[in-house]
Scaffold this motif. Structure first.
Motif, PDB file in Angstrom:
ATOM      1  N   THR A   6       0.848  -1.189   0.000  1.00  0.00           N
ATOM      2  CA  THR A   6       0.000   0.000   0.000  1.00  0.00           C
ATOM      3  C   THR A   6       0.881   1.234   0.000  1.00  0.00           C
ATOM      4  O   THR A   6       2.052   1.187   0.387  1.00  0.00           O
ATOM      5  CB  THR A   6      -0.940   0.032   1.227  1.00  0.00           C
ATOM      6  OG1 THR A   6      -0.147  -0.010   2.405  1.00  0.00           O
ATOM      7  CG2 THR A   6      -1.915  -1.127   1.201  1.00  0.00           C
ATOM      8  N   LEU A  18      -6.229  10.883 -10.761  1.00  0.00           N
ATOM      9  CA  LEU A  18      -6.707   9.517 -10.957  1.00  0.00           C
ATOM     10  C   LEU A  18      -7.639   9.417 -12.158  1.00  0.00           C
ATOM     11  O   LEU A  18      -7.586   8.445 -12.912  1.00  0.00           O
ATOM     12  CB  LEU A  18      -7.388   8.982  -9.704  1.00  0.00           C
ATOM     13  CG  LEU A  18      -6.467   8.656  -8.541  1.00  0.00           C
ATOM     14  CD1 LEU A  18      -7.259   8.016  -7.402  1.00  0.00           C
ATOM     15  CD2 LEU A  18      -5.330   7.746  -8.969  1.00  0.00           C
ATOM     16  N   ARG A  37     -12.816   6.218  -6.624  1.00  0.00           N
ATOM     17  CA  ARG A  37     -11.964   5.020  -6.635  1.00  0.00           C
ATOM     18  C   ARG A  37     -11.664   4.609  -8.069  1.00  0.00           C
ATOM     19  O   ARG A  37     -12.553   4.596  -8.913  1.00  0.00           O
ATOM     20  CB  ARG A  37     -12.632   3.858  -5.909  1.00  0.00           C
ATOM     21  CG  ARG A  37     -12.740   4.080  -4.418  1.00  0.00           C
ATOM     22  CD  ARG A  37     -13.179   2.834  -3.683  1.00  0.00           C
ATOM     23  NE  ARG A  37     -12.319   1.688  -3.912  1.00  0.00           N
ATOM     24  CZ  ARG A  37     -11.178   1.457  -3.250  1.00  0.00           C
ATOM     25  NH1 ARG A  37     -10.752   2.304  -2.358  1.00  0.00           N
ATOM     26  NH2 ARG A  37     -10.470   0.371  -3.499  1.00  0.00           N
ATOM     27  N   ALA A  48      -4.231  -2.909  -9.318  1.00  0.00           N
ATOM     28  CA  ALA A  48      -4.111  -1.809  -8.365  1.00  0.00           C
ATOM     29  C   ALA A  48      -5.476  -1.172  -8.154  1.00  0.00           C
ATOM     30  O   ALA A  48      -6.266  -1.039  -9.085  1.00  0.00           O
ATOM     31  CB  ALA A  48      -3.124  -0.763  -8.867  1.00  0.00           C
ATOM     32  N   MET A  50      -6.943   2.424  -6.407  1.00  0.00           N
ATOM     33  CA  MET A  50      -6.506   3.731  -5.932  1.00  0.00           C
ATOM     34  C   MET A  50      -7.713   4.538  -5.493  1.00  0.00           C
ATOM     35  O   MET A  50      -8.759   4.503  -6.128  1.00  0.00           O
ATOM     36  CB  MET A  50      -5.748   4.473  -7.036  1.00  0.00           C
ATOM     37  CG  MET A  50      -4.537   3.725  -7.539  1.00  0.00           C
ATOM     38  SD  MET A  50      -3.610   4.675  -8.751  1.00  0.00           S
ATOM     39  CE  MET A  50      -2.603   3.373  -9.475  1.00  0.00           C
ATOM     40  N   GLU A  51      -7.532   5.267  -4.414  1.00  0.00           N
ATOM     41  CA  GLU A  51      -8.610   6.091  -3.876  1.00  0.00           C
ATOM     42  C   GLU A  51      -8.135   7.532  -3.754  1.00  0.00           C
ATOM     43  O   GLU A  51      -7.051   7.798  -3.228  1.00  0.00           O
ATOM     44  CB  GLU A  51      -9.056   5.581  -2.515  1.00  0.00           C
ATOM     45  CG  GLU A  51     -10.222   6.349  -1.942  1.00  0.00           C
ATOM     46  CD  GLU A  51     -10.726   5.786  -0.636  1.00  0.00           C
ATOM     47  OE1 GLU A  51     -11.729   6.316  -0.127  1.00  0.00           O
ATOM     48  OE2 GLU A  51     -10.121   4.845  -0.102  1.00  0.00           O
ATOM     49  N   ILE A  57      -3.523  10.442  -2.486  1.00  0.00           N
ATOM     50  CA  ILE A  57      -3.950   9.207  -3.150  1.00  0.00           C
ATOM     51  C   ILE A  57      -3.489   8.006  -2.327  1.00  0.00           C
ATOM     52  O   ILE A  57      -2.329   7.934  -1.922  1.00  0.00           O
ATOM     53  CB  ILE A  57      -3.335   9.117  -4.558  1.00  0.00           C
ATOM     54  CG1 ILE A  57      -3.795  10.306  -5.413  1.00  0.00           C
ATOM     55  CG2 ILE A  57      -3.680   7.788  -5.229  1.00  0.00           C
ATOM     56  CD1 ILE A  57      -3.037  10.453  -6.720  1.00  0.00           C
ATOM     57  N   VAL A  59      -2.969   3.972  -2.621  1.00  0.00           N
ATOM     58  CA  VAL A  59      -2.803   2.921  -3.631  1.00  0.00           C
ATOM     59  C   VAL A  59      -2.663   1.573  -2.926  1.00  0.00           C
ATOM     60  O   VAL A  59      -1.906   1.457  -1.957  1.00  0.00           O
ATOM     61  CB  VAL A  59      -1.531   3.155  -4.485  1.00  0.00           C
ATOM     62  CG1 VAL A  59      -1.369   2.052  -5.519  1.00  0.00           C
ATOM     63  CG2 VAL A  59      -1.542   4.531  -5.130  1.00  0.00           C
ATOM     64  N   ILE A  76       3.556   2.907 -11.560  1.00  0.00           N
ATOM     65  CA  ILE A  76       2.528   3.754 -10.951  1.00  0.00           C
ATOM     66  C   ILE A  76       3.114   5.113 -10.581  1.00  0.00           C
ATOM     67  O   ILE A  76       2.519   6.159 -10.873  1.00  0.00           O
ATOM     68  CB  ILE A  76       1.916   3.045  -9.721  1.00  0.00           C
ATOM     69  CG1 ILE A  76       1.067   1.862 -10.180  1.00  0.00           C
ATOM     70  CG2 ILE A  76       1.097   4.015  -8.871  1.00  0.00           C
ATOM     71  CD1 ILE A  76       0.650   0.915  -9.069  1.00  0.00           C
TER      72      ILE A  76
END
Length: 96
Positions: A6, A18, A37, A48, A50-51, A57, A59, A76
């Motif tokens: 993470t 994103l 998300r 992956a 991601m939020e 962010i 991940v 990434i």
């Protein structure tokens, strides 16, 4: 054996970055964006999530092994830095 790591990357426009990443990668995979998300299924063994938060962010990266995980972390990071060029380089804080 699968490896999950993470990361948190502080930034000001996480949602924007994103959404750009989803648009960019959707030409290569079934990348999705929903309610802040993003999901990126890189392969059968690598994905992956991601939020976008107000402060950065988050991940979560899952890969087949440690070597693939290290490679994908770099992919990434480079892509997010490209979209966040005004704030780049971002500070990626990975943990196992």
């Amino acid at each position: 054996m699968p490896v999950t790591t993470t990361c948190f990357a502080p930034c000001e426009k996480a949602s924007r970055y994103l959404q750009q990443l989803v648009s960019h990668w959707s030409h290569r995979m079934a990348a999705t964006w929903n309610d802040g998300r993003a999901e990126f299924p890189f392969s059968d063994t690598s994905r992956a999530s991601m939020e976008a938060l107000e402060v950065g962010i988050v991940v979560t990266l899952t890969t087949a092994d440690g070597a693939e995980n290290e490679t994908m972390r770099g992919v990434i990071e480079r892509h997010l830095d490209r979209f966040a060029f005004r704030e780049a380089p971002l500070s990626f804080q990975w943990s196992l």
